[in-house]
Design an enzyme around this catalytic site. Structure first.
Site, PDB file in Angstrom:
ATOM      1  CG  HIS A  72      -2.107  -0.876   1.075  1.00  0.00           C
ATOM      2  ND1 HIS A  72      -3.289  -0.649   1.731  1.00  0.00           N
ATOM      3  CD2 HIS A  72      -2.295  -1.997   0.334  1.00  0.00           C
ATOM      4  CE1 HIS A  72      -4.179  -1.596   1.399  1.00  0.00           C
ATOM      5  NE2 HIS A  72      -3.580  -2.436   0.552  1.00  0.00           N
ATOM      6  CE1 TYR A 200      -5.882   4.148   8.088  1.00  0.00           C
ATOM      7  CE2 TYR A 200      -6.634   4.075  10.366  1.00  0.00           C
ATOM      8  CZ  TYR A 200      -5.783   3.647   9.364  1.00  0.00           C
ATOM      9  OH  TYR A 200      -4.822   2.702   9.660  1.00  0.00           O
ATOM     10  N   PRO A 292      -5.495   0.832  18.309  1.00  0.00           N
ATOM     11  CG  PRO A 292      -7.376  -0.349  17.652  1.00  0.00           C
ATOM     12  CD  PRO A 292      -6.747   0.309  18.826  1.00  0.00           C
ATOM     13  CE  LYS A 296       2.765   3.445  13.297  1.00  0.00           C
ATOM     14  NZ  LYS A 296       3.502   2.928  12.159  1.00  0.00           N
ATOM     15  CE1 TYR A 384      -0.618   2.907   7.560  1.00  0.00           C
ATOM     16  CE2 TYR A 384      -1.955   4.080   9.179  1.00  0.00           C
ATOM     17  CZ  TYR A 384      -1.771   3.019   8.305  1.00  0.00           C
ATOM     18  OH  TYR A 384      -2.760   2.059   8.193  1.00  0.00           O
TER      19      TYR A 384
HETATM   20  C1  PHB Z   1      -6.973  -4.013  10.544  1.00  0.00           C
HETATM   21  O1  PHB Z   1      -6.910  -4.358   9.348  1.00  0.00           O
HETATM   22  O2  PHB Z   1      -7.409  -4.768  11.447  1.00  0.00           O
HETATM   23  C2  PHB Z   1      -6.487  -2.632  10.922  1.00  0.00           C
HETATM   24  C3  PHB Z   1      -5.831  -1.870   9.963  1.00  0.00           C
HETATM   25  C4  PHB Z   1      -5.369  -0.590  10.312  1.00  0.00           C
HETATM   26  C5  PHB Z   1      -5.585  -0.111  11.588  1.00  0.00           C
HETATM   27  C6  PHB Z   1      -6.238  -0.893  12.551  1.00  0.00           C
HETATM   28  C7  PHB Z   1      -6.692  -2.159  12.214  1.00  0.00           C
HETATM   29  O3  PHB Z   1      -5.159   1.148  11.910  1.00  0.00           O
END
Ligand code: PHB
Ligand code: APR
Length: 389
Positions: A72, A200, A292, A296, A384
């Site tokens: 990505h 997001y 989450p 990280k 990130y």
């Molecule tokens: C997930 O795919 O579970 C996931 C991805 C990014 C995040 C949190 C969870 O920031």
């Protein structure tokens, strides 16, 4: 039983440390209280930083990640129904790879089996002793029998609820914590993702995240109250609430289907200091937890393990303790920067039930600044994709 390093916990941190130590010719035993299948059954994020990928390659467990992982080059932030792309590649020259944590754990377990090193599952009543001496030991029960492992060092890779951190006398440890007033309701489905990249979503109804495990398996999250229970969210209710938070294009692409897994996770920021007590070292979730939002957790476990592995190699090969003495400060310097980023992203994107009008205006100004400033976008991007190990 005797070994050089006794590792408590067979999650990503414990398995990765065991593999790296094995590769360096350092004997180690891993103790895990659950079964291997139970450990594999955990559904967790898999956003892999390049530093973590490099370490997995060093451990010779990165082959499937390179084959099946999804690279990505950016991510999407959706505000007010409009999506904005954060271009990791253009802003940092780096990217991340999406590859479920379960698959990393599977790859590490397969590698562990091939080493013939001792891994003890279903080890109960694990206790750690004499870590201030030169002969620490770990005791445990299995199949009703008491066992004892004498070792040079103990690695506490046993997660937030583990025994190692909790064995340290309260006066010897400092804990820092922030608990967030909401949870994440997660759903896993064998449906194609709504987007090639993660989305997001900042929304008045609450944060949402569109993620994935592959091109055919999606992972969705809805911010929810901590008073909620997953049983109160039948699939139909989940999908209709998700639709209310998606932008038009994502709504058009959304494919719904039966949930393979659905659960609510609380969010917390937590750090225990120091991460070393004599010959007992904490790594991963045993020492720290991040919400989450910034993805990280796994990557922090990897950087801790990297520092601890290098320190142990230096001890056994060069008879030097400098790496061991530096471990806690070195690991915590990176931990706190990831804690800050995860806290910042969580505050940026979620609805806080008790926030004031001023708080909400500042949050919108922060989003406006992020999405209209290359410097702000670059700051998000470099955190990130992962700060250097
Ligand atoms: C997930 O795919 O579970 C996931 C991805 C990014 C995040 C949190 C969870 O920031
Ligand atoms: N005895 C033996 N094993 C234990 C004990 C104990 N007393 N307590 C916990 N364990 C085991 C757990 O069953 C688990 O398998 O330790 C392991 C800890 O693994 P994780 O919780 O996955 O922690 P870690 O290896 O540090 O990985 C961090 O996992 O929680 C996610 O978001 C986090 O992605 C990050 C990653």
């Amino acid at each position: 039983m005797r070994t050089q390093v006794a590792i408590v916990g067979a999650g990503p941190a414990g398995l990765l440390l065991g593999q790296l130590l094995h590769k360096s010719g350092i004997d180690n035993v891993i103790l895990e209280r659950q079964t291997a299948d139970y450990v594999l059954g955990r559904i967790r994020a898999g956003i892999i930083e390049q530093g973590t990928m490099a370490l997995l390659d060093t451990a010779c467990v990165g082959a499937r990640l390179h084959q099946e992982g999804l690279a990505h080059d950016g991510t999407q932030i959706c505000v007010g129904g409009t999506r904005h792309r954060i271009d990791f590649r253009a802003l940092t020259g780096k990217n991340v790879v999406v590859y479920g944590q379960t698959e990393i754990t599977r790859d590490l377990m397969d590698a562990r089996r091939a080493t013939q090193r001792t891994t003890i599952y279903e080890a109960t009543d694990v206790s750690v002793h004499d870590w201030s001496s030169e002969r620490p030991c770990v005791r445990f029960r299995q199949h009703g029998k008491e066992h004892e492992i004498f070792c040079d060092f103990v690695a506490g890779c046993d997660g937030y609820h583990g025994v190692c951190r909790q064995s340290v006398p309260p006066e010897a440890i400092r804990e820092f914590e922030r608990v967030y007033p909401f949870g994440w309701l997660g759903l896993l489905s064998d449906t194609p993702p709504v987007s090639e990249e993660l989305i997001y979503i900042h929304h008045a109804r609450g944060f949402s995240l569109c993620s994935m495990r592959s091109t055919t398996r999606s992972r969705y999250y809805l911010q929810c109250s901590l008073a909620e229970h997953a049983e109160e969210w039948p699939d139909a209710r989940f999908w209709s609430e998700l639709r209310l938070r998606l932008d038009v294009a994502a709504n058009d692409r959304l494919v719904t289907g039966p949930s393979l897994e659905k659960s609510i996770a609380p969010l917390r920021s937590f750090v225990a200091e120091p991460m070393r007590f004599g010959r007992l070292f904490l790594a991963g979730d045993a020492a720290h937890i991040v919400p989450p939002t910034g993805a990280k957790g796994l990557n922090l476990a990897a950087s801790d393990v990297n520092y601890l592995w290098l320190a142990l190699v230096e001890y056994y090969q060069d008879k030097s303790v400098s790496g061991l003495d530096d471990y806690s400060a070195r690991a915590l310097a990176r931990v706190w920067k990831a804690e800050r980023f995860s806290w910042w992203m969580t505050n940026l994107l979620h609805v806080f039930p008790d926030s004031s009008g001023f708080d909400r205006k500042v949050q919108l100004a922060e989003l406006d600044y992020l999405l209209n400033s290359q410097a702000a976008a670059a700051a998000l991007a470099e955190n990130y994709v992962g700060l250097p190990f």
